[in-house]
Motif scaffolding. Structure first.
Motif, short mmCIF file in Angstrom:
data_model
loop_
_atom_site.label_atom_id
_atom_site.label_comp_id
_atom_site.label_asym_id
_atom_site.label_seq_id
_atom_site.Cartn_x
_atom_site.Cartn_y
_atom_site.Cartn_z
N THR A 26 5.83 -14.65 3.42
CA THR A 26 4.28 -14.53 4.11
C THR A 26 4.33 -14.30 5.60
N ASP A 27 5.57 -13.76 6.10
CA ASP A 27 5.79 -13.29 7.27
C ASP A 27 5.08 -12.03 7.50
N LYS A 28 4.38 -11.92 8.64
CA LYS A 28 3.81 -10.62 9.00
C LYS A 28 4.78 -9.80 9.94
N PHE A 29 4.66 -8.42 10.16
CA PHE A 29 5.58 -7.66 10.67
C PHE A 29 5.27 -7.91 12.08
N PRO A 30 6.33 -8.03 13.00
CA PRO A 30 6.28 -7.96 14.27
C PRO A 30 5.78 -6.57 14.85
N ARG A 56 2.31 -5.79 0.82
CA ARG A 56 3.24 -5.58 1.98
C ARG A 56 3.33 -4.25 2.24
N LEU A 57 3.62 -3.17 1.41
CA LEU A 57 3.71 -1.84 1.72
C LEU A 57 2.46 -1.19 2.38
N VAL A 58 1.20 -1.37 2.04
CA VAL A 58 0.26 -1.11 2.56
C VAL A 58 0.00 -1.70 4.10
N TYR A 63 2.35 0.68 6.23
CA TYR A 63 1.93 2.01 6.47
C TYR A 63 0.75 1.80 7.29
N ARG A 64 0.03 1.02 7.30
CA ARG A 64 -1.05 0.75 8.25
C ARG A 64 -0.72 0.43 9.83
N ALA A 65 0.43 -0.23 9.84
CA ALA A 65 0.75 -0.74 10.97
C ALA A 65 1.84 0.62 11.56
N GLY A 66 2.27 1.48 10.75
CA GLY A 66 3.18 2.74 11.37
C GLY A 66 4.71 2.21 11.01
N ILE A 67 4.76 1.51 9.87
CA ILE A 67 6.08 1.07 9.39
C ILE A 67 6.58 1.64 8.11
N PHE A 68 7.60 1.87 7.90
CA PHE A 68 7.95 2.24 6.36
C PHE A 68 9.37 1.75 6.19
N PRO A 69 9.51 1.46 4.51
CA PRO A 69 10.92 0.94 4.25
C PRO A 69 11.87 1.97 3.94
N TRP A 70 13.07 1.79 4.34
CA TRP A 70 14.47 2.87 3.98
C TRP A 70 15.66 1.83 4.31
N MET A 97 12.26 0.57 -5.38
CA MET A 97 11.12 1.49 -4.65
C MET A 97 10.35 2.17 -5.56
N LYS A 98 11.16 2.82 -6.73
CA LYS A 98 10.33 3.48 -7.71
C LYS A 98 9.19 2.72 -8.18
N THR A 99 9.41 1.56 -8.76
CA THR A 99 8.52 0.75 -9.28
C THR A 99 7.31 0.34 -8.43
N ALA A 100 7.87 0.20 -7.22
CA ALA A 100 6.98 -0.40 -6.23
C ALA A 100 5.99 0.84 -5.86
N TYR A 101 6.48 2.37 -5.75
CA TYR A 101 5.57 3.35 -5.29
C TYR A 101 4.63 3.90 -6.76
#
Length: 233
Positions: free
Chosen positions: A8-12, A35-37, A40-47, A116-120
């Motif tokens: 439930t934590d938000k991104f810093p 979480r993914l949306v 991206y709206r905050a300028g963040i991506f997973p890697w 990742m594939k499932t999520a996208y």
């Protein structure tokens, strides 16, 4: 130290990303659609790599391409003028992400995990993630995928099975996004391949300006080549 995200934590704030490695912001969380949306709206991506926790990034500088600054070399124009290929949107998103996840020459493994594939693929079914595909004799030979939010496109990965196929996909996509009045293509991390096509680097603060200005504008919903900007819901 970077923060660990619980469900439930938000991104810093992205200005808390560390300098080394460049842009690492947080770890943990999940790859849920929400979480993914929000990322991206905050300028963040997973890697991240298999066996690692989910890592979240917001590098500074950021590699981007402004559609008006697309560069097409003379040799690439000659290749584009040939008629042995066709380019489509969203014909087979799953095949594109599967091809992008294949290990690259000289590399071990892939960062595009099954999770990742499932999520996208789930984001694609929602109409947020899109693929661009290059076919020769009806065989998928290159392409890319990413997310479109507002008037911004967030590129994720590309692949080529034949020379220049990913460049063809990228160029044709940028040309179409320009017709739809998209403001920016986020390329995340720079490389010579992207620079050769006109990509540049901007500061994280400048990238934030684009997010603030264009995320909530009405974007294209009919992802077809030749569709006009006014074909929106």
């Amino acid at each position: 130290m970077i923060p660990w995200l619980h469900p439930t934590d938000k991104f810093p704030p992205i200005d808390q990303a560390i300098d080394e490695p460049n842009g690492l912001l947080a770890a943990g969380g999940d790859l849920s659609q929400a979480r993914l949306v929000s990322a991206y709206r905050a300028g963040i991506f997973p890697w991240y790599s298999p066996g690692e926790p989910i890592l979240w990034w917001s590098p500074d500088p950021r590699c981007v391409l402004i559609p008006d600054q697309l560069h097409i070399s003379r040799s690439m124009r000659k290749r584009l003028n040939k008629t042995d290929y066709n380019v489509e949107f969203n014909r087979n998103f799953e095949a594109v992400i599967e091809a992008c996840s294949a290990p690259r020459k000289g590399a071990d493994g892939t960062w595009i995990t099954d999770e990742m594939k499932t999520a996208y693929c789930a984001l694609h079914k929602r109409g947020l993630a899109h693929s661009v595909e290059v076919y020769i004799d009806n065989e998928l030979v290159g392409g890319l995928y990413g997310l479109a939010i507002g008037k911004l496109f967030f590129g994720e990965s590309m692949f080529s099975k034949v020379k220049d196929a990913s460049k063809i996909a990228f160029i044709k996509m940028v040309e179409q996004l320009k017709k739809w009045d998209y403001a920016l293509i986020d390329c995340q991390v720079s490389n010579e391949h992207l620079f050769s096509l006109g990509a540049t680097e901007i500061s994280r603060d400048r990238f934030q300006v684009y997010l603030d200005r264009y995320l909530d504008q009405t974007g294209q919903t009919h992802w077809q080549f030749g569709a006009t900007e006014d074909q929106v819901e």
